[in-house]
Design an enzyme around this catalytic site. Structure first.
Site, PDB file in Angstrom:
ATOM      1  CD1 TRP A   1     -23.630 -59.360 -21.610  1.00 54.25           C
ATOM      2  CD2 TRP A   1     -22.613 -59.730 -23.553  1.00 54.25           C
ATOM      3  NE1 TRP A   1     -24.279 -58.621 -22.564  1.00 54.25           N
ATOM      4  CE2 TRP A   1     -23.679 -58.824 -23.762  1.00 54.25           C
ATOM      5  CE3 TRP A   1     -21.824 -60.094 -24.638  1.00 54.25           C
ATOM      6  CZ2 TRP A   1     -23.979 -58.289 -25.024  1.00 54.25           C
ATOM      7  CZ3 TRP A   1     -22.111 -59.567 -25.887  1.00 54.25           C
ATOM      8  CH2 TRP A   1     -23.185 -58.677 -26.080  1.00 54.25           C
TER       9      TRP A   1
ATOM     10  CE  LYS B   1     -22.748 -52.120 -26.540  1.00 55.24           C
ATOM     11  NZ  LYS B   1     -22.360 -51.335 -25.326  1.00 55.24           N
TER      12      LYS B   1
ATOM     13  CG  ASP C   1     -21.836 -55.136 -24.381  1.00 49.88           C
ATOM     14  OD1 ASP C   1     -22.375 -54.583 -25.361  1.00 49.88           O
ATOM     15  OD2 ASP C   1     -22.207 -54.937 -23.216  1.00 49.88           O
TER      16      ASP C   1
ATOM     17  CG  ASP D   1      -4.957 -53.797 -25.369  1.00 45.56           C
ATOM     18  OD1 ASP D   1      -5.845 -54.170 -26.160  1.00 45.56           O
ATOM     19  OD2 ASP D   1      -4.355 -52.711 -25.487  1.00 45.56           O
TER      20      ASP D   1
ATOM     21  N   GLY E   1     -18.925 -58.112 -16.145  1.00 43.97           N
ATOM     22  CA  GLY E   1     -19.052 -59.562 -16.070  1.00 43.97           C
ATOM     23  C   GLY E   1     -20.438 -60.121 -16.308  1.00 43.97           C
TER      24      GLY E   1
ATOM     25  CG  ASP F   1     -12.937 -54.910 -19.729  1.00 47.50           C
ATOM     26  OD1 ASP F   1     -14.016 -54.988 -20.344  1.00 47.50           O
ATOM     27  OD2 ASP F   1     -12.424 -53.813 -19.403  1.00 47.50           O
TER      28      ASP F   1
END
Length: 238
Positions: free
Chosen positions: A93, A189, A149, A125, A91, A109
């Protein structure tokens, strides 16, 4: 150390060793680690200034500073914007987005994430339309920023790990192209070599600018960098 072990790690406790003597916290943790890699990870965490800073400033993870540093260069988080965070656990971000004045912040997530005031969080998902729909209910309009990320659990096999990471980047980029508001931005990322040719072409065809950023909070030994795409060309989307 497995990803699960890292999630369970709570940091130094300051307890004494079995001998009753006060021991250096780093040595205690390293002594109880199950492998050399675990020892190295724990020692690195306890000596990391970003880890200490995150604890002092109330961020759930040192990764919060990666986003803050990326934003300082790319100016992604605008006050009043709508933000989607893919792979949002634990959490950090989400906390940054809320603190920077985002109007609406949602995240998803596979892992459970403790509630954050000002954020709508879904355990689910990103590949499941129903889970995505539950997350998007937290927005009143299209997002202005999609963050990712996400990172695959490592296997130790370089090629396999690379392919897993590429898949996540492709997934995040496709999500951004499908959902972003015109003029919106995307940050994800990526790892060694940056984005793949296919993802780079997708981003360049849908955004006005695309670049890579390695924030200072990203360890020099880490292969991670971040791709930042700005100026989504919503009108050109099929």
């Amino acid at each position: 150390m497995s990803d699960e072990e890292k999630r369970r790690w709570k940091g130094p406790t300051g307890k004494e060793g079995s001998s009753g003597r006060q021991m250096d916290q780093r040595k205690i943790r390293a002594h109880h680690a199950k492998s050399d890699s675990s020892k190295q990870w724990l020692e690195r965490q306890m000596s990391d200034p970003y880890v200490r800073k995150a604890k002092l400033e109330g961020f759930r993870a040192r990764a919060a500073y990666k986003l803050l540093e990326i934003d300082a260069k790319a100016e992604l988080l605008k006050r009043g914007c709508r933000v989607v965070d893919l792979g949002c656990a634990p959490g950090g971000w989400l906390q940054v987005a809320v603190a920077k004045g985002a109007l609406e912040v949602v995240g998803i997530d596979l892992l459970p994430v403790d509630p954050i005031e000002g954020a709508h969080i879904v355990q689910g998902d990103v590949n499941e339309p129903d889970d995505v729909a539950r997350m998007m209910k937290g927005l009143t309009d299209k997002p202005n920023l999609v963050l990712s990320d996400m990172a695959a659990n490592t296997t130790g096999h370089k090629q396999t790990d690379h392919l897993r990471t590429v898949t996540l980047v492709e997934m995040a980029a496709a999500f951004a192209v499908e959902h972003l508001a015109t003029g919106g931005s995307f940050c994800s990322k990526v790892f060694q070599g940056g984005t793949t040719k296919e993802v780079l072409e997708l981003l360049k065809s849908n955004f006005t600018t695309v670049k890579h950023i390695k924030p200072p909070a990203s360890r020099a030994s880490s292969p991670e960098i971040f791709v930042v795409a700005k100026g989504f060309k919503g009108a050109s989307r099929p």
